[in-house]
Design a protein around this motif. Structure first.
Motif, short mmCIF file in Angstrom:
data_model
loop_
_atom_site.label_atom_id
_atom_site.label_comp_id
_atom_site.label_asym_id
_atom_site.label_seq_id
_atom_site.Cartn_x
_atom_site.Cartn_y
_atom_site.Cartn_z
N HIS A 125 8.66 -30.98 33.81
CA HIS A 125 8.89 -30.72 35.23
C HIS A 125 7.95 -31.50 36.14
O HIS A 125 8.07 -31.41 37.37
N ASP A 157 3.68 -25.38 46.36
CA ASP A 157 4.69 -24.39 45.99
C ASP A 157 5.37 -24.76 44.68
O ASP A 157 5.63 -23.89 43.84
N ALA A 158 5.64 -26.04 44.49
CA ALA A 158 6.28 -26.48 43.25
C ALA A 158 5.34 -26.26 42.06
O ALA A 158 5.78 -25.86 40.97
N ARG A 216 2.92 -24.00 41.83
CA ARG A 216 2.87 -22.55 41.58
C ARG A 216 4.11 -22.10 40.82
O ARG A 216 4.03 -21.28 39.89
N GLY A 217 5.26 -22.64 41.19
CA GLY A 217 6.49 -22.25 40.51
C GLY A 217 6.52 -22.67 39.06
O GLY A 217 6.97 -21.90 38.20
N ASP A 232 4.30 -20.40 36.97
CA ASP A 232 4.98 -19.13 36.70
C ASP A 232 6.01 -19.32 35.58
O ASP A 232 6.13 -18.47 34.68
N LEU A 233 6.73 -20.43 35.61
CA LEU A 233 7.69 -20.74 34.54
C LEU A 233 6.97 -20.87 33.20
O LEU A 233 7.43 -20.32 32.18
#
Length: 247
Positions: A77, A85-86, A88-89, A92-93
């Protein structure tokens, strides 16, 4: 400034049989393996480049699996990580993917890992971490800690073991994370060190700073590794040196 140089290595140290660390630099990953010599990669400045280390939690099962899950997801990714934000996302993934991998095998139920790294963008570096792996900026001949350790030191005079307060995975039941993120300017001459605690625990900051003052690239990575080995090599040693605008 048109490019970014990353020099990295990973080694089990002297006391551990297995290497439970993993590393990612752009699309390149090292998972539970050993680099006999520092490896140097050069990336164009502009598209997102992620450089990170993950340290499987010792004393719990399959740390090398947990760290590899994180490294491979970051590599996959990485090209889409265009801001905080990306990042952090995707962290989390990664956390959810570690728990999902653990759920598929009862022997891996509590596996977990730290993570620390930098996403290099055209104008800034997004620093992130969960756990006690570190990101340090090399500035004015010294070191500045950019990450936040998730293992507060014991009170003065006490020798209690400091435990992680959060990690990716690591619990019997899925739990959320609160990753640490900060953005710093990506200027000409930017240098940073991303590493697991196999380097920073046995080697004092002043020794790390001296090595980085005296050496660049592969020689610096080798000398940092040698300092950790000479200090007893008590843990896996994984590090990446980042330079902006360097050959």
């Amino acid at each position: 400034m048109e490019h970014i140089t990353v020099t990295a290595l990973s080694h089990p140290g002297l006391l551990r049989e297995n290497n439970e660390d993993s590393l990612v630099a752009g699309p390149w990953t090292l998972c539970g393996t050993v680099t006999g010599n520092p490896q140097t990669l050069v990336f164009p400045l502009g598209p997102p480049v992620v450089v990170a280390v993950a340290d499987g939690i010792g004393g719990q099962p399959a740390g090398e699996v947990a760290s590899a899950v994180v490294a491979r997801n970051l590599a996959l990714h990485g090209p889409a990580l265009d801001g905080e934000d990306a990042v952090r996302g995707v962290l989390d993934l990664c956390n959810r993917e570690v728990y999902a991998a653990a759920a598929r095998d009862p022997a891996r139920r509590t596996m977990g890992t730290t993570v620390a790294g930098v996403v290099l963008l055209a104008d800034r570096a997004v620093v992130f971490n969960v756990g006690d792996s570190r990101v340090l900026a090399v500035r004015d001949g010294g070191l500045e800690l950019l990450s936040v350790d998730d293992n507060p030191p014991p009170p003065p005079g006490r020798r209690t073991v400091s435990l992680l307060t959060q990690s990716l995975g690591g619990s019997r039941e899925p739990d959320g994370i609160a990753p640490h993120l900060t953005a710093v300017p990506l200027d000409e001459g930017f240098r940073a060190l991303v590493c697991t605690d196999g380097l920073t625990d046995p080697v004092p900051d002043e020794v790390i700073a001296r090595v980085l003052r005296e050496h660049d690239h592969g020689r610096a990575a080798y000398e940092l590794w040698r300092a950790a080995i000479e200090a007893g090599g008590p843990d896996n040693i994984t590090l990446a040196l980042i330079g902006a605008g360097e050959e």
